[in-house]
Write a protein that holds these residues in place. Structure first.
Motif, mmCIF file in Angstrom:
data_model
loop_
_atom_site.group_PDB
_atom_site.id
_atom_site.type_symbol
_atom_site.label_atom_id
_atom_site.label_comp_id
_atom_site.label_asym_id
_atom_site.label_seq_id
_atom_site.Cartn_x
_atom_site.Cartn_y
_atom_site.Cartn_z
ATOM 1 N N MET A 1 72.283 12.200 -50.936
ATOM 2 C CA MET A 1 71.236 11.488 -50.217
ATOM 3 C C MET A 1 71.417 11.650 -48.716
ATOM 4 S SD MET A 1 68.982 10.254 -52.215
ATOM 5 C CE MET A 1 68.089 8.987 -51.381
ATOM 6 N N ALA A 2 72.665 11.657 -48.251
ATOM 7 C CA ALA A 2 72.910 11.793 -46.818
ATOM 8 C C ALA A 2 72.414 13.154 -46.313
ATOM 9 C CB ALA A 2 74.390 11.607 -46.511
ATOM 10 N N GLU A 3 72.704 14.208 -47.062
ATOM 11 C CA GLU A 3 72.256 15.543 -46.650
ATOM 12 C C GLU A 3 70.736 15.649 -46.729
ATOM 13 O OE1 GLU A 3 72.438 19.472 -45.258
ATOM 14 O OE2 GLU A 3 73.800 17.771 -45.122
ATOM 15 N N ILE A 44 66.411 4.557 -35.178
ATOM 16 C CA ILE A 44 66.462 4.758 -36.621
ATOM 17 C C ILE A 44 66.494 3.359 -37.232
ATOM 18 C CG2 ILE A 44 67.721 5.773 -38.550
ATOM 19 C CD1 ILE A 44 66.791 7.836 -36.485
ATOM 20 N N PHE A 45 65.699 3.166 -38.243
ATOM 21 C CA PHE A 45 65.485 1.836 -38.781
ATOM 22 C C PHE A 45 65.594 1.901 -40.304
ATOM 23 C CE2 PHE A 45 61.582 -1.186 -39.177
ATOM 24 C CZ PHE A 45 62.363 -2.188 -39.674
ATOM 25 N N PRO A 46 66.849 1.944 -40.843
ATOM 26 C CA PRO A 46 66.995 1.967 -42.303
ATOM 27 C C PRO A 46 66.731 0.586 -42.905
ATOM 28 C CG PRO A 46 69.149 1.979 -41.280
ATOM 29 C CD PRO A 46 68.135 2.017 -40.162
ATOM 30 N N ILE A 47 66.027 0.576 -44.013
ATOM 31 C CA ILE A 47 65.807 -0.661 -44.745
ATOM 32 C C ILE A 47 66.979 -0.809 -45.708
ATOM 33 C CG2 ILE A 47 64.293 -1.884 -46.336
ATOM 34 C CD1 ILE A 47 61.948 -0.451 -44.942
ATOM 35 N N LEU A 48 67.693 -1.918 -45.578
ATOM 36 C CA LEU A 48 68.922 -2.122 -46.342
ATOM 37 C C LEU A 48 68.659 -2.279 -47.827
ATOM 38 C CD1 LEU A 48 70.793 -4.600 -44.000
ATOM 39 C CD2 LEU A 48 70.994 -2.132 -44.100
ATOM 40 N N ALA A 53 71.896 5.276 -46.937
ATOM 41 C CA ALA A 53 72.312 6.595 -47.440
ATOM 42 C C ALA A 53 71.487 7.712 -46.800
ATOM 43 C CB ALA A 53 72.182 6.652 -48.955
ATOM 44 N N LEU A 54 70.171 7.536 -46.699
ATOM 45 C CA LEU A 54 69.333 8.563 -46.083
ATOM 46 C C LEU A 54 69.560 8.661 -44.580
ATOM 47 C CD1 LEU A 54 65.723 8.494 -47.627
ATOM 48 C CD2 LEU A 54 67.385 10.327 -47.701
ATOM 49 N N ALA A 55 69.933 7.573 -43.935
ATOM 50 C CA ALA A 55 70.113 7.562 -42.481
ATOM 51 C C ALA A 55 71.534 7.919 -42.052
ATOM 52 C CB ALA A 55 69.748 6.188 -41.931
ATOM 53 N N GLU A 56 72.415 8.158 -43.014
ATOM 54 C CA GLU A 56 73.836 8.356 -42.711
ATOM 55 C C GLU A 56 74.097 9.467 -41.695
ATOM 56 O OE1 GLU A 56 77.946 9.447 -45.081
ATOM 57 O OE2 GLU A 56 76.262 8.649 -46.191
ATOM 58 N N HIS A 57 73.403 10.592 -41.800
ATOM 59 C CA HIS A 57 73.645 11.728 -40.900
ATOM 60 C C HIS A 57 72.564 11.878 -39.837
ATOM 61 C CE1 HIS A 57 77.118 12.914 -43.100
ATOM 62 N NE2 HIS A 57 76.459 13.288 -44.185
ATOM 63 N N ARG A 97 60.218 5.986 -30.001
ATOM 64 C CA ARG A 97 59.849 6.586 -31.280
ATOM 65 C C ARG A 97 60.763 5.954 -32.318
ATOM 66 N NH1 ARG A 97 56.616 8.239 -28.063
ATOM 67 N NH2 ARG A 97 55.626 10.273 -28.037
ATOM 68 N N VAL A 98 60.194 5.595 -33.472
ATOM 69 C CA VAL A 98 60.963 4.884 -34.491
ATOM 70 C C VAL A 98 60.819 5.601 -35.832
ATOM 71 C CG1 VAL A 98 61.300 2.694 -35.678
ATOM 72 C CG2 VAL A 98 60.606 2.699 -33.284
ATOM 73 N N PHE A 99 61.945 5.848 -36.483
ATOM 74 C CA PHE A 99 61.966 6.425 -37.817
ATOM 75 C C PHE A 99 62.385 5.326 -38.794
ATOM 76 C CE2 PHE A 99 62.611 9.996 -34.995
ATOM 77 C CZ PHE A 99 61.717 10.928 -35.494
ATOM 78 N N VAL A 100 61.485 4.964 -39.692
ATOM 79 C CA VAL A 100 61.768 3.948 -40.706
ATOM 80 C C VAL A 100 62.245 4.685 -41.954
ATOM 81 C CG1 VAL A 100 60.848 2.011 -42.011
ATOM 82 C CG2 VAL A 100 59.942 2.503 -39.743
ATOM 83 N N VAL A 101 63.430 4.325 -42.443
ATOM 84 C CA VAL A 101 64.068 5.069 -43.529
ATOM 85 C C VAL A 101 64.206 4.180 -44.765
ATOM 86 C CG1 VAL A 101 66.081 6.425 -44.184
ATOM 87 C CG2 VAL A 101 65.344 6.387 -41.793
#
Length: 145
Positions: A1-3, A44-48, A53-57, A97-101
């Motif tokens: 998922m990280a990759e 970067i805005f990961p939803i917990l 996992a997607l935002a890791e890298h 700029r915001v990336f929602v993950v």
């Protein structure tokens, strides 16, 4: 998922981040290059927790980013998203700029709630992108609306 997240982040950032031109010295000669403008904030805005996992890298693609977290669960009685953790700033800097993950969009309720929180903080539609690995059929149209 990280990759996978790293690859999706790269693709998502290609057409939405402001750039500046500059010059670097390579071993052979000076080269004209284009950089992501470091003066424009990227978040970067990961939803917990799944978004982590997607935002890791993400920082390997966008090193000058800030990460904010949002925890959302579904209320089992109303089936509506409920925010249990909100680490977003009250207002984002101008031009952010915001990336929602979120790796999976099922009904789209969680991601729509997250996007609405960003709008409340001054982020416009053109300033945000959703990064997801999988989306059930109703989600994209719900997000688009």
């Amino acid at each position: 998922m990280a990759e996978l997240g790293r690859l999706l982040m790269y693709e998502a950032s290609m057409d939405c981040l402001p750039t500046v031109t500059g010059e670097i010295q390579s071993p052979m000669a000076a080269a004209s290059v284009e950089f992501i403008d470091p003066r424009k904030p990227v978040a970067i805005f990961p939803i917990l927790r799944a978004g982590l996992a997607l935002a890791e890298h993400a920082s390997s693609i966008l090193p000058a980013t800030r990460t904010f977290h949002l925890g959302v669960s579904r209320n089992e009685e109303t089936l509506l998203p409920t925010v249990y953790l909100n680490k977003l700033p009250d207002k984002f800097p101008e031009g952010s700029r915001v990336f929602v993950v979120d790796p999976m969009l099922a009904t789209g309720g969680t991601i729509v709630a997250a996007l609405n929180l960003l709008k409340e903080r001054g982020i416009q539609n053109k300033q945000m992108k959703v990064i997801s690995a999988l989306a059930a059929p109703p989600s994209p149209s719900k997000v688009e609306r």
